[in-house]
Design an enzyme around this catalytic site. Sequence first.
Site, PDB file in Angstrom:
ATOM      1  N   GLY A 184     -20.998   6.494   2.436  1.00 25.06           N
ATOM      2  CA  GLY A 184     -20.100   6.835   1.336  1.00 25.06           C
ATOM      3  C   GLY A 184     -20.888   6.911   0.043  1.00 25.06           C
ATOM      4  O   GLY A 184     -21.925   6.240  -0.119  1.00 25.06           O
ATOM      5  N   GLY A 241     -18.855   7.329  -3.052  1.00 26.20           N
ATOM      6  CA  GLY A 241     -17.763   7.412  -4.020  1.00 26.20           C
ATOM      7  C   GLY A 241     -17.810   6.235  -4.971  1.00 26.20           C
ATOM      8  O   GLY A 241     -18.874   5.651  -5.212  1.00 26.20           O
ATOM      9  N   LYS A 274       0.854  -1.188   0.000  1.00 23.91           N
ATOM     10  CA  LYS A 274       0.000   0.000   0.000  1.00 23.91           C
ATOM     11  C   LYS A 274       0.883   1.228   0.000  1.00 23.91           C
ATOM     12  O   LYS A 274       2.011   1.185   0.489  1.00 23.91           O
ATOM     13  CB  LYS A 274      -0.908   0.008   1.237  1.00 23.91           C
ATOM     14  CG  LYS A 274      -2.157   0.829   1.071  1.00 23.91           C
ATOM     15  CD  LYS A 274      -3.212   0.091   0.278  1.00 23.91           C
ATOM     16  CE  LYS A 274      -4.413   0.963  -0.018  1.00 23.91           C
ATOM     17  NZ  LYS A 274      -5.524   0.165  -0.581  1.00 23.91           N
TER      18      LYS A 274
HETATM   19  P1  NAD Z   1     -13.991   7.600  -2.865  1.00 28.02           P
HETATM   20  O1  NAD Z   1     -12.985   8.626  -2.509  1.00 28.02           O
HETATM   21  O2  NAD Z   1     -14.438   7.476  -4.283  1.00 28.02           O
HETATM   22  O3  NAD Z   1     -15.310   7.818  -1.976  1.00 28.02           O
HETATM   23  C1  NAD Z   1     -15.294   7.944  -0.587  1.00 28.02           C
HETATM   24  C2  NAD Z   1     -16.679   8.383  -0.154  1.00 28.02           C
HETATM   25  O4  NAD Z   1     -16.730   8.404   1.272  1.00 28.02           O
HETATM   26  C3  NAD Z   1     -17.062   9.781  -0.623  1.00 28.02           C
HETATM   27  O5  NAD Z   1     -18.418   9.777  -1.005  1.00 28.02           O
HETATM   28  C4  NAD Z   1     -16.889  10.631   0.643  1.00 28.02           C
HETATM   29  O6  NAD Z   1     -17.723  11.781   0.644  1.00 28.02           O
HETATM   30  C5  NAD Z   1     -17.308   9.630   1.689  1.00 28.02           C
HETATM   31  N1  NAD Z   1     -16.874   9.955   3.053  1.00 28.02           N
HETATM   32  C6  NAD Z   1     -15.641  10.316   3.463  1.00 28.02           C
HETATM   33  N2  NAD Z   1     -15.648  10.527   4.799  1.00 28.02           N
HETATM   34  C7  NAD Z   1     -16.914  10.264   5.219  1.00 28.02           C
HETATM   35  C8  NAD Z   1     -17.563  10.283   6.475  1.00 28.02           C
HETATM   36  N3  NAD Z   1     -16.917  10.608   7.584  1.00 28.02           N
HETATM   37  N4  NAD Z   1     -18.877   9.954   6.522  1.00 28.02           N
HETATM   38  C9  NAD Z   1     -19.551   9.611   5.416  1.00 28.02           C
HETATM   39  N5  NAD Z   1     -18.991   9.577   4.188  1.00 28.02           N
HETATM   40  C10 NAD Z   1     -17.692   9.902   4.112  1.00 28.02           C
HETATM   41  O7  NAD Z   1     -13.422   6.212  -2.318  1.00 28.02           O
HETATM   42  P2  NAD Z   1     -13.773   4.745  -2.800  1.00 28.02           P
HETATM   43  O8  NAD Z   1     -12.833   4.367  -3.883  1.00 28.02           O
HETATM   44  O9  NAD Z   1     -15.235   4.609  -3.014  1.00 28.02           O
HETATM   45  O10 NAD Z   1     -13.324   3.907  -1.511  1.00 28.02           O
HETATM   46  C11 NAD Z   1     -14.137   3.826  -0.350  1.00 28.02           C
HETATM   47  C12 NAD Z   1     -13.559   2.782   0.595  1.00 28.02           C
HETATM   48  O11 NAD Z   1     -13.458   1.534  -0.085  1.00 28.02           O
HETATM   49  C13 NAD Z   1     -12.141   3.061   1.140  1.00 28.02           C
HETATM   50  O12 NAD Z   1     -12.058   2.500   2.436  1.00 28.02           O
HETATM   51  C14 NAD Z   1     -11.249   2.277   0.203  1.00 28.02           C
HETATM   52  O13 NAD Z   1     -10.023   1.937   0.800  1.00 28.02           O
HETATM   53  C15 NAD Z   1     -12.117   1.058  -0.018  1.00 28.02           C
HETATM   54  N6  NAD Z   1     -11.818   0.314  -1.237  1.00 28.02           N
HETATM   55  C16 NAD Z   1     -11.871   0.902  -2.460  1.00 28.02           C
HETATM   56  C17 NAD Z   1     -11.595   0.167  -3.593  1.00 28.02           C
HETATM   57  C18 NAD Z   1     -11.730   0.750  -4.970  1.00 28.02           C
HETATM   58  O14 NAD Z   1     -11.517   0.002  -5.940  1.00 28.02           O
HETATM   59  N7  NAD Z   1     -12.095   2.005  -5.122  1.00 28.02           N
HETATM   60  C19 NAD Z   1     -11.238  -1.171  -3.479  1.00 28.02           C
HETATM   61  C20 NAD Z   1     -11.202  -1.761  -2.214  1.00 28.02           C
HETATM   62  C21 NAD Z   1     -11.495  -1.005  -1.100  1.00 28.02           C
END
Ligand code: NAD
Length: 428
Positions: free
Chosen positions: A219, A221, A107
């Site tokens: 979330g 995202g 990471k």
């Molecule tokens: P992203 O940045 O696209 O979205 C994150 C979302 O979380 C956003 O909508 C943001 O507004 C919201 N957020 C942040 N802080 C918050 C809070 N305190 N309360 C409520 N909402 C909050 O990120 P992502 O790619 O969707 O990843 C989200 C999670 O999934 C992370 O933990 C990441 O490590 C994990 N993850 C992502 C992937 C991937 O392929 N994108 C793969 C495995 C794990």
Amino acid sequence: MSKKSFNPFEMAQAQFDKIAGLLNMDEASRELLRCPLREYHFSIPIKMDDGSSKVFRGFRVQHNDARGPGKGGIRFHPMETIDTVRALSMWMTWKTAVVDIPLGGSKGGVVCDPHNLSPRELEQIARGWVRQLAHNVGPLSDVPAPDVMTSPQIMLWMLDEYEIIHRAKYPGFITGKPVGMGGSLGRVEATGFGLIFTVREALKELGIKPEDTIASVEGFGNVAQYAIRLFNEIGGTVTAVSCWDQEDNTAYSFRKKDGIVIDQLLSVTDRFGGINKNKARDLGYEVLPGDEWIEQDVDILIPAALENEITAENVGKISPRVKIIAEGANGPTSPEADEVIKNRGIFIIPDLLANAGGVTCSYFEQVQNSMNYYWQKDEVLGRLDIKMTNAFIAVSELAKKRKLYMRDAAFVIAINRVAQACKDRGWI
Ligand code: NAD
């Protein structure tokens, strides 16, 4: 563990120690696996747009590569810490092992806030990160990818810098690249869709029809958006989502009791997954405090934002109706909250399994890069479905056979595979 004192690495090590005990693991293997093999800490000096200079802290942690090249994203976040990166690298090792892909766990991160950086400044940070690490990462050693607040564009800048330094084309150096520039179709959908493949299997096991279920999501995202889309496609309804509001520096939940309409909500969402609350209100959404996503009267909770969001303080607010928690985020549940969830008999689909769709598709991306031949989206998502479903079945069968909590069963499978690879190589 309160939110303030939360240390994700301590949590990851505690999880590991528990499973090592369960497996009666020898001391040397424990010592090897509870810490990263290698880590890099460095500074990235940047010329800002206004002519000033700024120095950003960067990290790469390679937890274990016994089963194949390290794999893991790079997170750009103002609160990034080395212990978060260490924990995430360890979770990557278990994740690649639980879905049985020939990769290890790494990471990376940079302490920065992309909200306050111009595209040019972001590009400088991305290229600077690669300049510091170009000889310690690569398609056959350690393969980065996007994570929170890093994008396909950032991956392409990083690839370009790597190829300039090494004077040849190495499309498999990094994954999550834009489609058409070495990226895989299906990558944007992969984590969210993979999560719902496991939810679908869990519902089958519990004898519940998806069309009879309601979910609440933390979330909005990448992971959450595609999870909601596929969940809707299989018949489920999502009534609440929460996200971070950059302007107010707080989180809000958005609720529509007859079901949120994903495309409608996306039309008022920024590229960071932040929903504009005034526009959402105009569209008929209730705007509630951020933590209310957890107390909704739903069947399924999907934490898909950040780590340590379900804690001893709020776990009691989970409705008695909740049957499944599917962890989209990494480490969203604290150990204390996990104990409560386990005792309540809620079916947990643990992060290392539930969100492994992203890394599985990244692996497919690398495979396509090596062949220099690219699959259709259906082919990618079809293969993803098979991998995720097989992994889910293996974990749930072990859980039933050994009467284990789903999280423990997933860890047992993953940790056993990695420990065995270390032994087979003669490391231990
Ligand atoms: P992203 O940045 O696209 O979205 C994150 C979302 O979380 C956003 O909508 C943001 O507004 C919201 N957020 C942040 N802080 C918050 C809070 N305190 N309360 C409520 N909402 C909050 O990120 P992502 O790619 O969707 O990843 C989200 C999670 O999934 C992370 O933990 C990441 O490590 C994990 N993850 C992502 C992937 C991937 O392929 N994108 C793969 C495995 C794990």
